[in-house]
Design a protein around this motif. Structure first.
Motif: not given
Length: 114
Positions: A35-41, A45-52, A57-65
């Motif tokens: 679940x944690x790895x799927x959330x990171x992915x 993917x959201x960052x790739x589609x929408x932007x960063x 915030x993006x780094x914090x979320x991914x590093x947290x997961x």
């Protein structure tokens, strides 16, 4: 080519048989890691589609997961009864270490957010 398919089926069957003997508490930890790895992915993917735009915030979320998944893998290693390296470590102590390290991880993540 059929031989490779047969080998793949045999490999999957043997992995399923071995995983069926895994205790339930380890399976729950495995689900948490997935679940944690799927959330990171999903976040990547959201960052790739929408932007960063808020990159922190993006780094914090991914590093947290990713950090939570790594800590859960460490918990799984310590709680596993087949692992002889941690046979003297009670599961309660391993879980307390997991909770404390997660607390420190998320405090650092919150600090990184600003």
């Amino acid at each position: 080519m059929p031989r490779a398919t047969g080998d793949a089926k045999l490999l999957i069957q043997s992995l399923n048989k071995a995983y069926a003997a895994t205790p339930t508490n380890l399976k729950i930890i495995d689900l948490y890691v997935i679940c944690a790895l799927a959330t990171a992915m999903i976040q990547v993917a959201y960052m790739g589609l929408v932007g960063s735009f808020p990159f922190n915030s993006f780094l914090s979320g991914v590093l947290s997961c990713i950090g939570s998944a790594v800590l859960a893998v460490c918990l799984r290693i310590q709680v596993n009864k087949d692992n002889k390296e941690f046979k003297d470590l009670p599961p309660e102590r391993a879980f307390a270490d997991f909770v404390l390290c997660n607390l420190v991880l998320h405090l650092v993540i919150m600090n990184f957010l600003g």
